[in-house]
Design a protein around this motif. Structure first.
Motif, PDB file in Angstrom:
ATOM      1  N   PRO A  95       0.814  -1.215   0.000  1.00  0.00           N
ATOM      2  CA  PRO A  95       0.000   0.000   0.000  1.00  0.00           C
ATOM      3  C   PRO A  95       0.849   1.267   0.000  1.00  0.00           C
ATOM      4  O   PRO A  95       1.989   1.268   0.462  1.00  0.00           O
ATOM      5  CB  PRO A  95      -0.820  -0.115   1.293  1.00  0.00           C
ATOM      6  CG  PRO A  95      -0.057  -1.043   2.158  1.00  0.00           C
ATOM      7  CD  PRO A  95       0.710  -1.956   1.258  1.00  0.00           C
ATOM      8  N   GLY A  96       0.267   2.331  -0.566  1.00  0.00           N
ATOM      9  CA  GLY A  96       0.910   3.638  -0.500  1.00  0.00           C
ATOM     10  C   GLY A  96       1.807   4.000  -1.657  1.00  0.00           C
ATOM     11  O   GLY A  96       2.409   5.069  -1.655  1.00  0.00           O
ATOM     12  N   ASN A  97       1.926   3.144  -2.656  1.00  0.00           N
ATOM     13  CA  ASN A  97       2.766   3.462  -3.808  1.00  0.00           C
ATOM     14  C   ASN A  97       1.947   4.146  -4.899  1.00  0.00           C
ATOM     15  O   ASN A  97       0.720   4.159  -4.862  1.00  0.00           O
ATOM     16  CB  ASN A  97       3.407   2.184  -4.360  1.00  0.00           C
ATOM     17  CG  ASN A  97       4.448   1.634  -3.413  1.00  0.00           C
ATOM     18  OD1 ASN A  97       5.410   2.301  -3.089  1.00  0.00           O
ATOM     19  ND2 ASN A  97       4.233   0.420  -2.934  1.00  0.00           N
ATOM     20  N   SER A  98       2.651   4.668  -5.893  1.00  0.00           N
ATOM     21  CA  SER A  98       1.964   5.366  -6.986  1.00  0.00           C
ATOM     22  C   SER A  98       1.350   4.346  -7.951  1.00  0.00           C
ATOM     23  O   SER A  98       1.755   3.181  -8.000  1.00  0.00           O
ATOM     24  CB  SER A  98       2.945   6.253  -7.741  1.00  0.00           C
ATOM     25  OG  SER A  98       3.869   5.453  -8.463  1.00  0.00           O
ATOM     26  N   ASP A  99       0.396   4.831  -8.737  1.00  0.00           N
ATOM     27  CA  ASP A  99      -0.237   3.975  -9.734  1.00  0.00           C
ATOM     28  C   ASP A  99       0.793   3.442 -10.728  1.00  0.00           C
ATOM     29  O   ASP A  99       0.760   2.284 -11.123  1.00  0.00           O
ATOM     30  CB  ASP A  99      -1.308   4.759 -10.491  1.00  0.00           C
ATOM     31  CG  ASP A  99      -2.433   5.219  -9.591  1.00  0.00           C
ATOM     32  OD1 ASP A  99      -2.694   4.539  -8.573  1.00  0.00           O
ATOM     33  OD2 ASP A  99      -3.044   6.252  -9.891  1.00  0.00           O
ATOM     34  N   ASN A 100       1.706   4.310 -11.115  1.00  0.00           N
ATOM     35  CA  ASN A 100       2.766   3.931 -12.037  1.00  0.00           C
ATOM     36  C   ASN A 100       3.611   2.799 -11.446  1.00  0.00           C
ATOM     37  O   ASN A 100       3.981   1.856 -12.142  1.00  0.00           O
ATOM     38  CB  ASN A 100       3.622   5.170 -12.327  1.00  0.00           C
ATOM     39  CG  ASN A 100       4.502   4.997 -13.521  1.00  0.00           C
ATOM     40  OD1 ASN A 100       4.235   4.181 -14.390  1.00  0.00           O
ATOM     41  ND2 ASN A 100       5.557   5.782 -13.584  1.00  0.00           N
ATOM     42  N   TRP A 101       3.895   2.873 -10.174  1.00  0.00           N
ATOM     43  CA  TRP A 101       4.702   1.849  -9.507  1.00  0.00           C
ATOM     44  C   TRP A 101       4.006   0.488  -9.574  1.00  0.00           C
ATOM     45  O   TRP A 101       4.645  -0.520  -9.869  1.00  0.00           O
ATOM     46  CB  TRP A 101       4.941   2.237  -8.047  1.00  0.00           C
ATOM     47  CG  TRP A 101       5.871   1.298  -7.344  1.00  0.00           C
ATOM     48  CD1 TRP A 101       7.223   1.398  -7.254  1.00  0.00           C
ATOM     49  CD2 TRP A 101       5.518   0.106  -6.629  1.00  0.00           C
ATOM     50  NE1 TRP A 101       7.744   0.348  -6.539  1.00  0.00           N
ATOM     51  CE2 TRP A 101       6.701  -0.467  -6.139  1.00  0.00           C
ATOM     52  CE3 TRP A 101       4.320  -0.532  -6.361  1.00  0.00           C
ATOM     53  CZ2 TRP A 101       6.732  -1.645  -5.401  1.00  0.00           C
ATOM     54  CZ3 TRP A 101       4.334  -1.714  -5.638  1.00  0.00           C
ATOM     55  CH2 TRP A 101       5.530  -2.257  -5.159  1.00  0.00           C
ATOM     56  N   TYR A 102       2.694   0.467  -9.309  1.00  0.00           N
ATOM     57  CA  TYR A 102       1.962  -0.803  -9.346  1.00  0.00           C
ATOM     58  C   TYR A 102       1.979  -1.417 -10.740  1.00  0.00           C
ATOM     59  O   TYR A 102       2.191  -2.622 -10.896  1.00  0.00           O
ATOM     60  CB  TYR A 102       0.510  -0.614  -8.888  1.00  0.00           C
ATOM     61  CG  TYR A 102       0.384  -0.266  -7.428  1.00  0.00           C
ATOM     62  CD1 TYR A 102       0.819  -1.132  -6.440  1.00  0.00           C
ATOM     63  CD2 TYR A 102      -0.175   0.944  -7.038  1.00  0.00           C
ATOM     64  CE1 TYR A 102       0.710  -0.811  -5.094  1.00  0.00           C
ATOM     65  CE2 TYR A 102      -0.291   1.281  -5.697  1.00  0.00           C
ATOM     66  CZ  TYR A 102       0.148   0.400  -4.731  1.00  0.00           C
ATOM     67  OH  TYR A 102       0.043   0.719  -3.412  1.00  0.00           O
ATOM     68  N   LEU A 103       1.767  -0.587 -11.759  1.00  0.00           N
ATOM     69  CA  LEU A 103       1.799  -1.098 -13.130  1.00  0.00           C
ATOM     70  C   LEU A 103       3.177  -1.649 -13.475  1.00  0.00           C
ATOM     71  O   LEU A 103       3.304  -2.744 -14.034  1.00  0.00           O
ATOM     72  CB  LEU A 103       1.416   0.012 -14.109  1.00  0.00           C
ATOM     73  CG  LEU A 103      -0.064   0.379 -14.136  1.00  0.00           C
ATOM     74  CD1 LEU A 103      -0.273   1.720 -14.809  1.00  0.00           C
ATOM     75  CD2 LEU A 103      -0.862  -0.699 -14.839  1.00  0.00           C
ATOM     76  N   GLU A 104       4.222  -0.899 -13.132  1.00  0.00           N
ATOM     77  CA  GLU A 104       5.584  -1.375 -13.412  1.00  0.00           C
ATOM     78  C   GLU A 104       5.892  -2.657 -12.642  1.00  0.00           C
ATOM     79  O   GLU A 104       6.550  -3.552 -13.169  1.00  0.00           O
ATOM     80  CB  GLU A 104       6.595  -0.289 -13.060  1.00  0.00           C
ATOM     81  CG  GLU A 104       6.569   0.880 -14.017  1.00  0.00           C
ATOM     82  CD  GLU A 104       7.514   2.001 -13.614  1.00  0.00           C
ATOM     83  OE1 GLU A 104       8.014   2.002 -12.461  1.00  0.00           O
ATOM     84  OE2 GLU A 104       7.743   2.892 -14.457  1.00  0.00           O
ATOM     85  N   LYS A 105       5.430  -2.753 -11.419  1.00  0.00           N
ATOM     86  CA  LYS A 105       5.668  -3.942 -10.587  1.00  0.00           C
ATOM     87  C   LYS A 105       5.016  -5.175 -11.207  1.00  0.00           C
ATOM     88  O   LYS A 105       5.635  -6.233 -11.335  1.00  0.00           O
ATOM     89  CB  LYS A 105       5.131  -3.692  -9.168  1.00  0.00           C
ATOM     90  CG  LYS A 105       5.144  -4.893  -8.266  1.00  0.00           C
ATOM     91  CD  LYS A 105       6.497  -5.136  -7.685  1.00  0.00           C
ATOM     92  CE  LYS A 105       6.423  -6.137  -6.538  1.00  0.00           C
ATOM     93  NZ  LYS A 105       7.124  -7.359  -6.815  1.00  0.00           N
ATOM     94  N   VAL A 106       3.750  -5.038 -11.602  1.00  0.00           N
ATOM     95  CA  VAL A 106       3.040  -6.175 -12.189  1.00  0.00           C
ATOM     96  C   VAL A 106       3.688  -6.591 -13.504  1.00  0.00           C
ATOM     97  O   VAL A 106       3.918  -7.777 -13.749  1.00  0.00           O
ATOM     98  CB  VAL A 106       1.543  -5.839 -12.381  1.00  0.00           C
ATOM     99  CG1 VAL A 106       0.852  -6.895 -13.222  1.00  0.00           C
ATOM    100  CG2 VAL A 106       0.854  -5.707 -11.032  1.00  0.00           C
TER     101      VAL A 106
END
Length: 103
Positions: free
Chosen positions: A83-94
């Motif tokens: 939790p708490g990360n940017s939307d961009n971070w989640y997309l890059e992570k996935v």
């Protein structure tokens, strides 16, 4: 006997005609942009406005061959896990996890 044969042929013809009509009535396939737009739900505004996020969304959906439900599930999982990360971070992570797992 001939009547049954003719009746059977008529039924087969009718079934074939129905299938052909259904095939031509089908909606055209969704474009990548339409698939990306379906991903939008309860997400921040940057998902809709940031061009980088749009590109990442398109990349993710392309990697999943249009499986939007899986894309949503993976993003939701990462949001719960980190939790708490940017939307961009989640997309890059996935995307990064998928690329890593496919090697």
């Amino acid at each position: 006997m001939e009547i049954l044969f003719v009746l059977g042929m008529l039924i087969q013809f009718a079934v074939l005609a129905i299938r052909i009509v259904r095939l031509f009535r089908r909606q055209p396939e969704e474009s990548d942009t339409q698939r990306v737009n379906k991903i939008r739900g309860r997400v921040s505004q940057s998902y809709r406005s940031d061009p980088n996020n749009r590109k990442l969304q398109q990349d993710l959906i392309a990697m999943l061959r249009g499986d939007i439900a899986t894309a949503k599930r993976l993003l939701r999982y990462e949001r719960q896990r980190n939790p708490g990360n940017s939307d961009n971070w989640y997309l890059e992570k996935v995307i990064g996890d998928l690329e890593r797992d496919r090697r």
